[in-house]
Scaffold this active site. Structure first.
Site, PDB file in Angstrom:
ATOM      1  N   TRP A 160      43.319  40.400  99.400  1.00 41.17           N
ATOM      2  CA  TRP A 160      42.565  41.237 100.270  1.00 41.17           C
ATOM      3  C   TRP A 160      41.041  41.070 100.127  1.00 41.17           C
ATOM      4  O   TRP A 160      40.039  41.245 101.028  1.00 41.17           O
ATOM      5  CB  TRP A 160      42.846  42.508 100.136  1.00 41.17           C
ATOM      6  CG  TRP A 160      42.872  43.132  98.842  1.00 41.17           C
ATOM      7  CD1 TRP A 160      44.373  43.238  98.237  1.00 41.17           C
ATOM      8  CD2 TRP A 160      41.905  43.441  97.843  1.00 41.17           C
ATOM      9  NE1 TRP A 160      43.916  43.745  96.954  1.00 41.17           N
ATOM     10  CE2 TRP A 160      42.586  43.864  96.657  1.00 41.17           C
ATOM     11  CE3 TRP A 160      40.615  43.457  98.031  1.00 41.17           C
ATOM     12  CZ2 TRP A 160      41.889  44.104  95.605  1.00 41.17           C
ATOM     13  CZ3 TRP A 160      39.808  43.934  96.974  1.00 41.17           C
ATOM     14  CH2 TRP A 160      40.378  44.336  95.662  1.00 41.17           C
ATOM     15  N   LYS A 184      50.947  33.951 104.501  1.00 42.69           N
ATOM     16  CA  LYS A 184      51.093  35.154 104.346  1.00 42.69           C
ATOM     17  C   LYS A 184      49.855  36.079 103.852  1.00 42.69           C
ATOM     18  O   LYS A 184      49.392  36.008 102.718  1.00 42.69           O
ATOM     19  CB  LYS A 184      52.157  35.789 103.426  1.00 42.69           C
ATOM     20  CG  LYS A 184      52.379  37.438 103.598  1.00 42.69           C
ATOM     21  CD  LYS A 184      53.242  38.093 102.436  1.00 42.69           C
ATOM     22  CE  LYS A 184      52.243  38.448 101.560  1.00 42.69           C
ATOM     23  NZ  LYS A 184      51.276  39.837 101.778  1.00 42.69           N
ATOM     24  N   SER A 187      48.549  42.545 103.182  1.00 36.28           N
ATOM     25  CA  SER A 187      48.698  43.705 104.160  1.00 36.28           C
ATOM     26  C   SER A 187      47.453  44.382 104.459  1.00 36.28           C
ATOM     27  O   SER A 187      47.314  44.891 105.832  1.00 36.28           O
ATOM     28  CB  SER A 187      49.739  44.600 103.680  1.00 36.28           C
ATOM     29  OG  SER A 187      50.667  43.941 103.175  1.00 36.28           O
ATOM     30  N   GLU A 257      45.325  30.816  91.706  1.00 34.45           N
ATOM     31  CA  GLU A 257      43.892  31.177  91.473  1.00 34.45           C
ATOM     32  C   GLU A 257      44.078  32.890  91.012  1.00 34.45           C
ATOM     33  O   GLU A 257      44.161  33.691  91.975  1.00 34.45           O
ATOM     34  CB  GLU A 257      42.992  31.143  92.488  1.00 34.45           C
ATOM     35  CG  GLU A 257      42.935  29.588  92.976  1.00 34.45           C
ATOM     36  CD  GLU A 257      41.823  28.841  92.361  1.00 34.45           C
ATOM     37  OE1 GLU A 257      42.020  27.476  92.390  1.00 34.45           O
ATOM     38  OE2 GLU A 257      40.989  29.493  91.790  1.00 34.45           O
ATOM     39  N   CYS A 291      36.872  37.486  92.136  1.00 32.05           N
ATOM     40  CA  CYS A 291      37.507  36.998  90.907  1.00 32.05           C
ATOM     41  C   CYS A 291      36.551  36.436  89.895  1.00 32.05           C
ATOM     42  O   CYS A 291      36.750  36.432  88.636  1.00 32.05           O
ATOM     43  CB  CYS A 291      38.412  36.028  91.537  1.00 32.05           C
ATOM     44  SG  CYS A 291      37.868  34.617  92.442  1.00 32.05           S
TER      45      CYS A 291
HETATM   46  P1  NAD Z   1      48.283  40.589  94.166  1.00 28.74           P
HETATM   47  O1  NAD Z   1      48.708  39.568  93.090  1.00 28.74           O
HETATM   48  O2  NAD Z   1      48.786  42.084  94.045  1.00 28.74           O
HETATM   49  O3  NAD Z   1      48.533  40.146  95.598  1.00 28.74           O
HETATM   50  C1  NAD Z   1      48.003  38.986  96.247  1.00 28.74           C
HETATM   51  C2  NAD Z   1      48.931  38.488  97.385  1.00 28.74           C
HETATM   52  O4  NAD Z   1      50.119  38.445  96.732  1.00 28.74           O
HETATM   53  C3  NAD Z   1      49.120  39.593  98.448  1.00 28.74           C
HETATM   54  O5  NAD Z   1      49.213  38.857  99.802  1.00 28.74           O
HETATM   55  C4  NAD Z   1      50.331  39.998  98.052  1.00 28.74           C
HETATM   56  O6  NAD Z   1      51.016  40.642  99.180  1.00 28.74           O
HETATM   57  C5  NAD Z   1      51.052  39.031  97.560  1.00 28.74           C
HETATM   58  N1  NAD Z   1      52.287  39.408  96.742  1.00 28.74           N
HETATM   59  C6  NAD Z   1      52.322  40.587  95.888  1.00 28.74           C
HETATM   60  N2  NAD Z   1      53.665  40.555  95.193  1.00 28.74           N
HETATM   61  C7  NAD Z   1      54.224  39.388  95.366  1.00 28.74           C
HETATM   62  C8  NAD Z   1      55.550  38.721  95.200  1.00 28.74           C
HETATM   63  N3  NAD Z   1      56.209  39.424  94.113  1.00 28.74           N
HETATM   64  N4  NAD Z   1      55.861  37.489  95.741  1.00 28.74           N
HETATM   65  C9  NAD Z   1      54.772  36.944  96.490  1.00 28.74           C
HETATM   66  N5  NAD Z   1      53.705  37.480  96.901  1.00 28.74           N
HETATM   67  C10 NAD Z   1      53.144  38.508  96.476  1.00 28.74           C
HETATM   68  O7  NAD Z   1      46.558  40.623  93.982  1.00 28.74           O
HETATM   69  P2  NAD Z   1      45.455  41.596  94.523  1.00 28.74           P
HETATM   70  O8  NAD Z   1      45.704  42.840  93.780  1.00 28.74           O
HETATM   71  O9  NAD Z   1      45.687  41.878  95.933  1.00 28.74           O
HETATM   72  O10 NAD Z   1      44.490  40.821  94.122  1.00 28.74           O
HETATM   73  C11 NAD Z   1      43.436  41.158  93.241  1.00 28.74           C
HETATM   74  C12 NAD Z   1      43.585  40.010  91.988  1.00 28.74           C
HETATM   75  O11 NAD Z   1      43.522  38.816  92.590  1.00 28.74           O
HETATM   76  C13 NAD Z   1      42.518  40.157  90.827  1.00 28.74           C
HETATM   77  O12 NAD Z   1      43.339  40.196  89.786  1.00 28.74           O
HETATM   78  C14 NAD Z   1      41.693  39.105  91.154  1.00 28.74           C
HETATM   79  O13 NAD Z   1      41.090  38.572  89.889  1.00 28.74           O
HETATM   80  C15 NAD Z   1      42.674  37.965  91.435  1.00 28.74           C
HETATM   81  N6  NAD Z   1      41.910  37.142  92.627  1.00 28.74           N
HETATM   82  C16 NAD Z   1      41.732  35.750  91.976  1.00 28.74           C
HETATM   83  C17 NAD Z   1      40.857  34.851  92.893  1.00 28.74           C
HETATM   84  C18 NAD Z   1      40.577  33.699  92.229  1.00 28.74           C
HETATM   85  O14 NAD Z   1      40.249  32.634  92.907  1.00 28.74           O
HETATM   86  N7  NAD Z   1      41.119  33.217  90.965  1.00 28.74           N
HETATM   87  C19 NAD Z   1      40.337  35.340  93.851  1.00 28.74           C
HETATM   88  C20 NAD Z   1      40.704  36.750  94.499  1.00 28.74           C
HETATM   89  C21 NAD Z   1      41.461  37.705  93.831  1.00 28.74           C
END
Ligand code: NAD
Length: 519
Positions: A160, A184, A187, A257, A291
């Protein structure tokens, strides 16, 4: 916030047009709310596992014809996309702000990144995708070409925090390389991803080339991972680790990432005001929900007090606001969960000896999830935020004695996404290779490398696997296929030569080649 909910800036029929782009047959939906005022934004349909299956079926049919289109046609669509992104800038900015809560200036970073990415891959597509000549085994007799064959159907699961960039910018090279995407979005932020998909279609990419499904990560995300030929995931290290395991079971490769706990080193001799100003941008862009944003600041002991005062003064001058205009320096956090994480990190750091230099409070008077930009000092290694990612507007200051010590401190912990160095360029360049981070920005926080689309970007250690951007960012979506042509004589040697004679001849040939500098 007073007056009309910000989300009313999106007309209901516009929401209907966008949500129709989701592949769904269920009657289920989820309400999204805007972090700017806590008001509902849209009813987002939820997809079933059968819908994901149908998306993959359609994607496989589409990929067969899409992969046969010319690079020129794809290039044209990329350039048209670039123009449309800039033309529709204002609506894209509104949607990003409404769904993510960030300030307009920070939302603009995403719009700019998408346009830059579209132009970059349009201009480089031929060079990056055309078959490459490689040296053959037997000079003159063996010729080799390397084809970049698209993987097939790429699954994209996006977060998000950068809902446009981490979805559309990341997937553009996938479709440019001849793949088809099943995506995907998170949400919290589906509308901006859908607006990006609409742009792709309007730019001339066929409809089935990018399919969107929606729903919980554990259900819809898992269904994608079980079917995709390649997975591009951006999100937390915890989810990324789970996805890596699931993909490994299917021997499918991934780019992941993930999180970061990014350090900035202020070098001895750095201009204090300049580095303090840079640090403010580096720490509080998108309210620290980025990130690559900086959460640890290492400052030479001799300059510590001067830097701390300059930095805190600049942080206190930041304006916070929820308007869909350019006034606020920093916007909201995205959710109550984010407010709870930062609150917990600040309280825990203070309980373990830290001092709050500025901030340290939620600001419900501005919106439900606002939190002040916060600076700590005296954080001990017992505190959760010492090495753990906050992913919010929280940074800790630490003094150091020698540059070697600063590098060692910067390399502490498990992450390795981004690092920043302020100060004399020559020294900064010299220490950059000793820092465990996929990007190192000198006299910038993160934007210099992130905005340089030709430069690969990604994490070392627990910050991820693989790279976005640059040639690496498109070649991850392709299989390198070597096509070797043998002429005149088989590799096993001519029929008239006994194996021993042939082996002697080859041995002599290898000795000659060893002495030939360019062979
Ligand atoms: P998250 O891992 O909870 O969710 C990211 C995505 O994964 C969402 O679309 C979510 O619905 C999906 N997801 C969640 N559980 C899943 C599963 N079991 N199987 C498949 N998909 C699943 O992360 P978040 O809290 O939304 O984002 C924040 C994190 O993302 C932070 O740790 C941040 O550092 C990292 N981030 C990294 C980068 C990068 O480029 N390195 C960029 C943006 C965010």
């Amino acid at each position: 916030m007073t007056g009309m909910p910000v989300s009313e800036r999106i007309a209901p029929d516009r929401i209907a047009t966008l949500t129709r782009l989701i592949r769904t047959t269920t009657q289920e939906s989820r309400t999204t709310i805007s972090p700017l005022d806590g008001e509902p934004v849209a009813e987002i349909p939820v997809s079933s596992i059968e819908d994901v299956e149908a998306a993959f079926d359609a994607a496989r049919v589409a990929q067969a014809s899409w992969s046969q289109t010319s690079l020129r046609e794809r290039r044209r669509a990329l350039l048209r996309l670039h123009d449309l992104v800039l033309e529709r800038r204002e609506e894209l900015l509104d949607l990003i702000q409404i769904e993510s809560g960030k300030s307009r200036a920070h939302a603009f970073d995403e719009v700019a990144h998408l346009a830059l990415t579209a132009r970059y891959y349009a201009r480089r597509l031929r060079r990056q995708m055309k078959p490459e000549r490689r040296n053959g085994a037997l000079p003159l007799l063996t010729s080799v070409k390397l084809n970049h064959v698209p993987k097939g159907v790429v699954g994209i699961i996006s977060p998000w925090n950068y809902p446009l960039t981490m979805a559309i910018s990341d997937g553009l090279p996938a479709i440019a390389a001849g793949n088809v995407v099943v995506h995907k979005p998170d949400s919290q932020s589906p509308l901006i991803a859908l607006a990006g998909v609409e742009l792709l279609r309007d730019a001339g990419f066929p409809a089935d080339v990018w399919q969107v499904v929606s729903g919980a990560g554990s259900v819809v995300g898992t269904a994608i991972i079980e079917r995709a030929d390649y997975i591009c995931f951006t999100g937390s290290t915890a989810t990324g680790t789970l996805i890596a395991k699931q993909a490994a079971e299917r021997l499918v490769s991934t780019s992941l990432e993930l999180g970061g706990k990014n350090p900035m080193i202020v070098l001895p001799g750095a201009d204090v005001e300049n580095s303090a100003a840079g640090a403010v941008n580096a720490c509080f862009s998108s309210a620290g929900q980025l990130c690559v944003s900086i959460e640890r600041l290492y400052v030479p002991e001799a300059q510590y007090d001067a830097f701390r005062d300059a930095f805190v003064r600049r942080v206190q001058a930041l304006s916070l606001g929820a308007g869909l205009d350019w006034d606020a320096d920093m916007g909201s956090l995205v959710s109550q969960a984010q407010v709870e994480t930062i609150t917990k990190h600040v309280e825990d750091a203070v309980a373990n000896g830290a001092t709050v230099l500025t901030g340290g409070k939620a600001r419900p008077d501005l919106g439900p999830f606002f939190y002040e930009p916060t600076v700590l000092e005296g954080v001990t290694d017992a505190a959760e935020c010492f090495a753990g990612e906050t992913f919010g507007p929280l940074v800790s200051l630490y003094p150091y004695r020698t540059v070697e010590e600063a590098v060692e401190l910067a390399n502490g912990g498990e992450y390795g996404l981004n690092a920043s160095i302020y100060g004399p360029t020559r020294l900064a360049r010299r220490i950059a290779p000793t820092i465990k981070a996929g990007t190192v920005n000198i006299n910038e926080g993160f934007a210099a490398s992130f905005g340089s689309i030709d430069a690969p970007m990604g994490g070392m250690r627990h910050s991820g696997v693989g790279r976005r951007q640059g040639a690496e960012g498109i070649h991850r979506y392709t299989e390198p296929q070597s096509v070797a042509v043998q002429r005149a004589m088989p590799m096993a040697g001519p029929a008239f030569l006994a194996p021993e004679r042939y082996a002697k001849l080859l041995t002599l040939g290898m000795k000659i080649l060893r002495r030939t500098p360019r062979a």
